[in-house]
Motif scaffolding. Structure first.
Motif, mmCIF file in Angstrom:
data_model
loop_
_atom_site.group_PDB
_atom_site.id
_atom_site.type_symbol
_atom_site.label_atom_id
_atom_site.label_comp_id
_atom_site.label_asym_id
_atom_site.label_seq_id
_atom_site.Cartn_x
_atom_site.Cartn_y
_atom_site.Cartn_z
ATOM 1 N N ARG A 26 -5.101 2.686 -6.313
ATOM 2 C CA ARG A 26 -5.054 3.623 -7.437
ATOM 3 C C ARG A 26 -3.643 4.080 -7.775
ATOM 4 O O ARG A 26 -3.441 4.902 -8.662
ATOM 5 N N GLY A 27 -2.649 3.574 -7.063
ATOM 6 C CA GLY A 27 -1.284 3.938 -7.359
ATOM 7 C C GLY A 27 -0.934 5.350 -6.949
ATOM 8 O O GLY A 27 -1.725 6.035 -6.298
ATOM 9 N N LYS A 28 0.245 5.781 -7.369
ATOM 10 C CA LYS A 28 0.714 7.128 -7.034
ATOM 11 C C LYS A 28 1.345 7.779 -8.259
ATOM 12 O O LYS A 28 2.520 7.561 -8.567
ATOM 13 N N GLY A 29 0.534 8.545 -8.954
ATOM 14 C CA GLY A 29 1.008 9.317 -10.095
ATOM 15 C C GLY A 29 1.706 8.475 -11.140
ATOM 16 O O GLY A 29 1.294 7.357 -11.454
ATOM 17 N N ALA A 52 0.809 -1.218 0.000
ATOM 18 C CA ALA A 52 0.000 0.000 0.000
ATOM 19 C C ALA A 52 0.839 1.262 0.000
ATOM 20 O O ALA A 52 0.407 2.315 -0.506
ATOM 21 N N GLY A 53 2.052 1.189 0.537
ATOM 22 C CA GLY A 53 2.907 2.364 0.561
ATOM 23 C C GLY A 53 3.186 2.912 -0.825
ATOM 24 O O GLY A 53 3.376 4.123 -0.995
ATOM 25 N N CYS A 54 3.231 2.044 -1.826
ATOM 26 C CA CYS A 54 3.472 2.480 -3.201
ATOM 27 C C CYS A 54 2.178 2.542 -4.015
ATOM 28 O O CYS A 54 1.931 3.509 -4.734
ATOM 29 N N HIS A 55 1.374 1.491 -3.918
ATOM 30 C CA HIS A 55 0.192 1.387 -4.781
ATOM 31 C C HIS A 55 -1.072 1.964 -4.155
ATOM 32 O O HIS A 55 -2.127 1.952 -4.806
ATOM 33 N N ALA A 56 -0.979 2.457 -2.912
ATOM 34 C CA ALA A 56 -2.075 3.110 -2.193
ATOM 35 C C ALA A 56 -3.096 2.092 -1.699
ATOM 36 O O ALA A 56 -3.298 1.039 -2.298
ATOM 37 N N ALA A 57 -3.722 2.438 -0.593
ATOM 38 C CA ALA A 57 -4.694 1.535 0.028
ATOM 39 C C ALA A 57 -5.872 1.264 -0.881
ATOM 40 O O ALA A 57 -6.472 0.179 -0.852
ATOM 41 N N ASP A 58 -6.213 2.242 -1.731
ATOM 42 C CA ASP A 58 -7.349 2.057 -2.643
ATOM 43 C C ASP A 58 -6.941 1.471 -3.995
ATOM 44 O O ASP A 58 -7.747 1.378 -4.911
#
Length: 405
Positions: free
Chosen positions: A316-319, A308-314
């Motif tokens: 949706r990723g990060k940019g 989740a730190g990279c790909h987000a808890a939801d």
């Protein structure tokens, strides 16, 4: 006509011929890049196009031949007719049938003008003498006489024919995808004789021996690129990343060596063609494991701790750094192979001119057990809007030491 005038005319014609040949060579270089010829015909740390790279197949290994103009070990003694016959008909300089590890089944669509340009480029390369490496095909596949029957059943010879009902961009895209790009060679299932299943076209399949799943390339309903736009396709082919995913595995090499170097117009044409592929029927889904719910619950814990730190808890990723997993076709593809291999071996995108410092995903094979890896893959395949079947610890074990990483 004076001697001086004749001399000037000869000089003009000679200069024009030289320029035309130079144009052919440059165009041939571009076309060879579009065909990704160097990928097979260049050994690791070897001279470009000098052969020696081993092409694995389910029937044994086949070394790619030398395409430099050495007269004894390369194509120095070949004519343009010989080269066209190899590309168009799958027949070597000696008249023998070539094995379809060389994708003449797609290259047959390439026009004579384009094969002549590629040949002119290859003939201008530095000649490299490299002794041929024997293949290691198993019996009876090493019997070339069997290729006669194979070709009768599975090879449709013929150059690409323009569809007058379609736009110039569509036809250019179809020519590149079906012919030089030979996309179907990976993005299709193969039968037990190694022949591509072409109906429906570009419907996805497991790449033999390499064990990656090359997705269905339809952008329509139930297609492997459903939800993608033409801009997304161009971005992936140009830079190795898009808002919908990144190129990893074999596709990363295709982007690195080939598609990033194509013109924007050609990439847009390919996207236009892919956009026109028909909607698909819902793919047959493998049965989920009996403990799929438990796996997903355990996988959520692993995901929270490791992903989740990279790909987000939801999801949706990060940019531009870390791709979304929600709605990601590489996550939800029918087999689960790609997600398993990404978790185990990591994901390494190509460094391209448009994305010179790509972010990569670290491997977790040393830190996750088979149960935990199966759990987190199951979770991401079923979380958010994803609705793909679970994978089992046995599936993970099958790909821990798979070749072709």
């Amino acid at each position: 006509m004076t001697r001086a005038f004749r001399w000037m005319t000869w000089l003009a014609l000679s200069a024009a011929a030289t320029l035309a040949h130079a144009d052919d060579v440059e165009r041939g270089k571009y076309l060879a890049t579009a065909g990704d010829c160097a990928a097979c015909h260049t050994a690791r740390r070897g001279e470009p196009y000098a052969g020696g790279r081993i092409v694995p197949t389910p029937f044994g290994a086949i070394p790619a031949p030398n395409l430099t103009p050495d007269t004894e070990t390369g194509i120095g003694a070949w004519s343009a007719d010989d080269f066209y016959r190899a590309m168009h008909s799958g027949e070597g300089h000696d008249g023998r049938s070539l094995y379809p590890a060389f994708p003449f089944t797609s290259y047959t669509k390439v026009t004579r003008a384009d094969t002549d340009a590629i040949f002119a480029y290859l003939k201008g390369l530095p000649a490299v003498r490299r002794a041929a490496i024997p293949d290691s095909l198993r019996w009876p596949y090493r019997m070339r006489s069997l290729m006669t029957a194979w070709r009768t059943l599975y090879f449709d010879e013929g150059e690409y024919k323009t569809d007058p009902a379609r736009s110039a961009a569509w036809n250019r895209g179809a020519y590149l995808v079906q012919g030089l790009g030979h996309c179907n060679e990976c993005h299709a299932r193969r039968n037990s004789f190694g022949a591509m299943v072409t109906d429906p076209f570009l419907a996805g399949g497991i790449v033999p021996v390499q064990n990656w799943y090359a997705p269905d390339l339809s952008m329509g309903t139930h297609g492997g690129l459903a939800g993608w736009t033409e801009t997304d396709v161009v971005a992936l082919l140009k830079t190795g990343r898009s808002s919908k995913g990144v190129a990893v595995g074999q596709m990363a090499e295709v982007v690195l060596r080939s598609t990033q170097h194509l013109t924007d117009a050609d990439l847009a044409a390919m996207a236009t063609y892919l956009k026109s592929l028909p909607d698909r029927d819902p793919p047959p889904q493998r049965e989920s494991a009996a403990n799929a719910r438990e796996l997903a619950m355990n996988g959520q814990k692993v995901y929270t701790d490791r992903c989740a730190g990279c790909h987000a808890a939801d999801g949706r990723g990060k940019g531009d750094a870390y791709p979304a997993l929600d709605g990601n076709g590489s996550v939800t593809e029918p087999t689960g192979i790609n997600a398993i291999r990404m978790v185990l071996s990591g994901g390494f995108s190509p460094a391209t001119a448009g994305n010179p410092r790509p972010y990569s995903m670290p491997p977790f094979s040393q830190t996750l057990s088979d149960d935990d890896a199966a759990a987190v893959v199951t979770y991401i395949r079923q979380a958010w809007s994803n609705k793909a079947p679970s994978v089992s610890p046995n599936d993970v074990r099958a790909y821990r030491s798979t070749p072709g990483g």
